[in-house]
Enzyme design. Structure first.
Site, PDB file in Angstrom:
ATOM      1  N   LYS A 173      18.738   1.583   0.084  1.00 30.09           N
ATOM      2  CA  LYS A 173      18.249   0.220   0.313  1.00 30.09           C
ATOM      3  C   LYS A 173      19.277  -0.541   1.127  1.00 30.09           C
ATOM      4  O   LYS A 173      20.318  -0.964   0.627  1.00 30.09           O
ATOM      5  CB  LYS A 173      18.008  -0.524  -1.005  1.00 30.09           C
ATOM      6  CG  LYS A 173      17.233  -1.820  -0.738  1.00 30.09           C
ATOM      7  CD  LYS A 173      17.629  -2.998  -1.602  1.00 30.09           C
ATOM      8  CE  LYS A 173      18.741  -3.869  -1.116  1.00 30.09           C
ATOM      9  NZ  LYS A 173      18.491  -4.666   0.087  1.00 30.09           N
ATOM     10  N   GLU A 248      31.686  -0.871  -5.182  1.00 26.48           N
ATOM     11  CA  GLU A 248      32.654  -1.120  -4.105  1.00 26.48           C
ATOM     12  C   GLU A 248      32.465  -2.587  -3.726  1.00 26.48           C
ATOM     13  O   GLU A 248      31.492  -2.937  -3.067  1.00 26.48           O
ATOM     14  CB  GLU A 248      32.353  -0.221  -2.894  1.00 26.48           C
ATOM     15  CG  GLU A 248      32.217   1.267  -3.205  1.00 26.48           C
ATOM     16  CD  GLU A 248      33.518   1.919  -3.610  1.00 26.48           C
ATOM     17  OE1 GLU A 248      34.593   1.382  -3.254  1.00 26.48           O
ATOM     18  OE2 GLU A 248      33.475   2.947  -4.298  1.00 26.48           O
ATOM     19  N   CYS A 282      35.608  -5.982   4.021  1.00 26.12           N
ATOM     20  CA  CYS A 282      36.010  -6.111   2.606  1.00 26.12           C
ATOM     21  C   CYS A 282      37.517  -5.936   2.443  1.00 26.12           C
ATOM     22  O   CYS A 282      38.139  -6.577   1.604  1.00 26.12           O
ATOM     23  CB  CYS A 282      35.259  -5.107   1.759  1.00 26.12           C
ATOM     24  SG  CYS A 282      35.430  -3.414   2.360  1.00 26.12           S
ATOM     25  N   GLU A 382      37.295 -14.783  -1.556  1.00 28.03           N
ATOM     26  CA  GLU A 382      36.962 -14.043  -0.334  1.00 28.03           C
ATOM     27  C   GLU A 382      36.153 -14.958   0.591  1.00 28.03           C
ATOM     28  O   GLU A 382      35.051 -15.368   0.244  1.00 28.03           O
ATOM     29  CB  GLU A 382      36.134 -12.810  -0.703  1.00 28.03           C
ATOM     30  CG  GLU A 382      35.831 -11.918   0.473  1.00 28.03           C
ATOM     31  CD  GLU A 382      34.982 -10.712   0.079  1.00 28.03           C
ATOM     32  OE1 GLU A 382      33.961 -10.895  -0.601  1.00 28.03           O
ATOM     33  OE2 GLU A 382      35.356  -9.589   0.476  1.00 28.03           O
TER      34      GLU A 382
HETATM   35  P1  NAP Z   1      25.637  -8.724  -1.455  1.00 29.27           P
HETATM   36  O1  NAP Z   1      24.974 -10.004  -1.245  1.00 29.27           O
HETATM   37  O2  NAP Z   1      26.253  -8.446  -2.772  1.00 29.27           O
HETATM   38  O3  NAP Z   1      24.525  -7.608  -1.129  1.00 29.27           O
HETATM   39  C1  NAP Z   1      24.815  -6.236  -1.113  1.00 29.27           C
HETATM   40  C2  NAP Z   1      23.542  -5.452  -1.314  1.00 29.27           C
HETATM   41  O4  NAP Z   1      23.024  -5.731  -2.620  1.00 29.27           O
HETATM   42  C3  NAP Z   1      22.428  -5.829  -0.331  1.00 29.27           C
HETATM   43  O5  NAP Z   1      21.671  -4.696   0.001  1.00 29.27           O
HETATM   44  C4  NAP Z   1      21.595  -6.798  -1.170  1.00 29.27           C
HETATM   45  O6  NAP Z   1      20.270  -6.919  -0.746  1.00 29.27           O
HETATM   46  C5  NAP Z   1      21.675  -6.141  -2.526  1.00 29.27           C
HETATM   47  N1  NAP Z   1      21.345  -7.035  -3.633  1.00 29.27           N
HETATM   48  C6  NAP Z   1      21.356  -8.395  -3.650  1.00 29.27           C
HETATM   49  N2  NAP Z   1      20.966  -8.847  -4.861  1.00 29.27           N
HETATM   50  C7  NAP Z   1      20.714  -7.751  -5.613  1.00 29.27           C
HETATM   51  C8  NAP Z   1      20.267  -7.563  -6.947  1.00 29.27           C
HETATM   52  N3  NAP Z   1      20.019  -8.603  -7.764  1.00 29.27           N
HETATM   53  N4  NAP Z   1      20.112  -6.302  -7.401  1.00 29.27           N
HETATM   54  C9  NAP Z   1      20.366  -5.235  -6.609  1.00 29.27           C
HETATM   55  N5  NAP Z   1      20.777  -5.356  -5.329  1.00 29.27           N
HETATM   56  C10 NAP Z   1      20.949  -6.597  -4.834  1.00 29.27           C
HETATM   57  O7  NAP Z   1      26.777  -8.437  -0.389  1.00 29.27           O
HETATM   58  P2  NAP Z   1      26.718  -8.701   1.162  1.00 29.27           P
HETATM   59  O8  NAP Z   1      26.764 -10.169   1.375  1.00 29.27           O
HETATM   60  O9  NAP Z   1      25.619  -7.908   1.772  1.00 29.27           O
HETATM   61  O10 NAP Z   1      28.090  -8.015   1.638  1.00 29.27           O
HETATM   62  C11 NAP Z   1      29.301  -8.662   1.634  1.00 29.27           C
HETATM   63  C12 NAP Z   1      30.120  -8.262   0.424  1.00 29.27           C
HETATM   64  O11 NAP Z   1      30.255  -6.848   0.370  1.00 29.27           O
HETATM   65  C13 NAP Z   1      31.536  -8.818   0.481  1.00 29.27           C
HETATM   66  O12 NAP Z   1      31.886  -9.308  -0.785  1.00 29.27           O
HETATM   67  C14 NAP Z   1      32.368  -7.592   0.827  1.00 29.27           C
HETATM   68  O13 NAP Z   1      33.705  -7.663   0.416  1.00 29.27           O
HETATM   69  C15 NAP Z   1      31.623  -6.518   0.117  1.00 29.27           C
HETATM   70  N6  NAP Z   1      31.948  -5.203   0.679  1.00 29.27           N
HETATM   71  C16 NAP Z   1      32.712  -4.341  -0.036  1.00 29.27           C
HETATM   72  C17 NAP Z   1      33.069  -3.105   0.499  1.00 29.27           C
HETATM   73  C18 NAP Z   1      33.901  -2.107  -0.273  1.00 29.27           C
HETATM   74  O14 NAP Z   1      33.923  -0.945   0.122  1.00 29.27           O
HETATM   75  N7  NAP Z   1      34.577  -2.487  -1.334  1.00 29.27           N
HETATM   76  C19 NAP Z   1      32.643  -2.768   1.776  1.00 29.27           C
HETATM   77  C20 NAP Z   1      31.871  -3.668   2.483  1.00 29.27           C
HETATM   78  C21 NAP Z   1      31.509  -4.892   1.917  1.00 29.27           C
HETATM   79  P3  NAP Z   1      19.793  -8.189   0.145  1.00 29.27           P
HETATM   80  O15 NAP Z   1      20.393  -8.007   1.465  1.00 29.27           O
HETATM   81  O16 NAP Z   1      18.356  -8.100   0.133  1.00 29.27           O
HETATM   82  O17 NAP Z   1      20.311  -9.400  -0.579  1.00 29.27           O
END
Ligand code: NAP
Length: 483
Positions: A173, A248, A282, A382
């Site tokens: 997804k 992650e 990240c 962040e």
């Molecule tokens: P996010 O809002 O947490 O979303 C990540 C994924 O989760 C998306 O596919 C999102 O779908 C989905 N999601 C949202 N709500 C959900 C729910 N209730 N249940 C299940 N899945 C759900 O993160 P983002 O804004 O896309 O990405 C930025 C974040 O990712 C930052 O905090 C960054 O640090 C972190 N990150 C971490 C790493 C690592 O390796 N540690 C790498 C890259 C990024 P939708 O798009 O439909 O909301």
């Protein structure tokens, strides 16, 4: 470029392109603020169908030999390389990432990771002998891969490659903001004849599709990359079915410049690191820690380097920073800057005004702030934008305490007069990865977080182990007899 590839009406389920029942999701190009493509969203029912498809073939795929799966990964890599220009165009469009970075990092590093798993299968031990016990490493089953928008192809392949290598089947997804590159992976899977159901793609909102995957009893492992806030919720939802959840999450990593280090080199590398992908990384080194006595030198260097970063059209080869992903993300980043300045921060460069000549697009100036409390929001949270905070310390113990003083622990850097001095400080950091003196990226080394940066490890053999169960088969013979 035909825009046909960017209008996707179908989800990829069980080896077929299935018409899902959700709404159309438009994909915005953050540089032009225009719609560049669209996908039709899957519903929870469509996602459940994808889980069933992945379950149906789980045992058969898990029973294939490592050599067979190695061949499949190599074929997938070749098929993606054939599509690399399309991948680059798509990522520049949906993420707004500069074309050079899209080529080298978003696509280049993603394919390097994919290839690394084909290579690992040549030597990975799926069985070991322990006296009268045969310890078997078996595929965990069906993996749900939930990925973010900042490096959409890389994040997807960093899950799909080790999962397939382990013998697991996958339901992916992608993030709603950047679903298009994932479709090219599905195209490649279809083109190489990957058995139906081994890789499935269901775009759609996290609250519907993501939650179905997190709670579905037919999913054995949820591999989630995203924010700490959503990761926490995914783990809570998955708890009912006691499935494995690999998280992650976010970071607020520190780059420590030790006394005697080459300040110009350290500052230059740190500014470049935090600005990559417009700060939407990240593992970004978002805090620069310098000796109090060298703050003026550090700020002068940081300002000069930040101002050399060219902000503009991501399709131009010379661009260093494209836009951030969305109007909402731009507002979030600007709010952080505004609040920090209102709280007394020194704005070294950048700020909330639009970069010169860019009246359209979600652009943010490369920004450096100093003079803030280590406990302030800008130094703790962040930001996920091109914003560096410079903090000072008076001794190495204080530098280590400051670096460790957030709820995160994902990455970091230490710059020293020599590698030994820097390593000694690196060893004291509560973080999953530390670069010492401009180290090179190693795709075989583990990547993941301490504390609220997560509990998983991707890349190398650690990545494959996330998707394996461990079985002990006890044989007659030597052993204590105790149970
Ligand atoms: P996010 O809002 O947490 O979303 C990540 C994924 O989760 C998306 O596919 C999102 O779908 C989905 N999601 C949202 N709500 C959900 C729910 N209730 N249940 C299940 N899945 C759900 O993160 P983002 O804004 O896309 O990405 C930025 C974040 O990712 C930052 O905090 C960054 O640090 C972190 N990150 C971490 C790493 C690592 O390796 N540690 C790498 C890259 C990024 P939708 O798009 O439909 O909301």
């Amino acid at each position: 470029m035909s825009q046909v590839e960017w209008v996707r009406e179908h989800a990829y389920i069980g080896g077929s392109w299935v018409h899902p029942r959700g709404d159309i999701l438009e994909v915005e190009d953050p540089a032009t603020e225009k719609v560049m493509g669209s996908v039709r969203s899957a519903t929870a029912a469509d996602a459940a169908m994808a889980v069933d498809a992945a379950r149906t073939v789980s045992a058969a795929w898990g029973a294939t030999t490592p050599a067979y799966r190695m061949g499949a990964l190599r074929d997938l890599s070749a098929a993606l390389r054939d599509r690399s220009d399309l991948l680059v165009d798509t990522l520049v469009g949906e993420v707004g990432t500069p074309v050079a970075l899209a080529r080298s990092s978003h696509v280049g590093q993603a394919l390097t990771v994919l290839d690394s798993y084909a290579e690992l299968l040549e030597t990975f031990a799926f069985e070991e002998r322990l006296e009268n016990t045969r310890v078997l490493r078996e595929p965990a089953g069906v993996v749900a891969a939930i990925t973010p928008w900042n490096y959409p192809l890389y994040q997807l392949l960093a899950k799909v490659a080790p999962a397939l290598a382990a013998g697991c089947t996958v339901v992916a997804k992608p993030a709603e903001l950047t679903p298009l590159s994932a479709f090219i992976v599905a195209d490649a899977a279809e083109a190489i004849g990957l058995p139906p159901g081994v890789f499935n793609l269901v775009p759609g909102p996290g609250v519907e599709v993501g939650e179905l995957l997190a709670t579905h009893p037919g999913v054995d492992v949820v591999s989630f990359t995203g924010s700490t806030q959503v990761g926490r919720r995914v783990a809570a939802m998955a708890a009912d079915t006691v499935k494995r959840v690999c998280l992650e999450l976010g970071g607020k990593s520190a780059s420590i410049v030790l006394p005697g280090a080459d300040m110009e080199q350290a500052v230059s590398a740190t500014v470049a690191n935090v600005m990559v992908n417009s700060g939407q990384t990240c593992a970004a080194w978002a805090r620069l820690l310098v000796p109090q006595s060298q703050i003026d030198q550090a700020l002068a260097a940081a300002e000069a380097v930040a101002n050399r970063h060219f902000v503009g059209d991501p399709r131009h080869e010379g661009t260093d920073l494209g836009p951030v992903i969305s109007a909402g993300q731009r507002r979030t980043v600007l709010n952080y800057i505004e609040q920090a300045v209102a709280d007394g921060a020194n704005l070294v460069c950048g700020g909330i005004e639009r970069p010169d000549g860019l009246s359209v697009g979600h652009y943010v100036r490369p920004t450096v702030l100093s003079g803030v409390s280590p406990q302030s929001r800008i130094a703790q949270e962040e930001v996920f934008g091109p914003v560096l905070v410079v903090l000072t310390y008076t001794g190495v113990d204080e530098a280590v305490d400051l670096a460790n003083g957030t709820s995160y622990g994902l990455a970091g850097a230490v710059w020293g007069a020599d590698d030994e001095q820097a390593f000694a400080a690196a060893a004291r950091l509560r973080t999953g990865r530390v670069d010492v003196n401009d180290a090179a990226w190693n795709p075989a080394a583990p990547f993941g977080g301490y504390k609220q940066s997560g509990n998983g490890r991707e890349l190398g053999r650690w990545g494959i182990e996330e998707f394996l169960e461990t079985k002990a088969v006890q044989l007659p013979g030597i052993g204590s007899g105790a149970r």
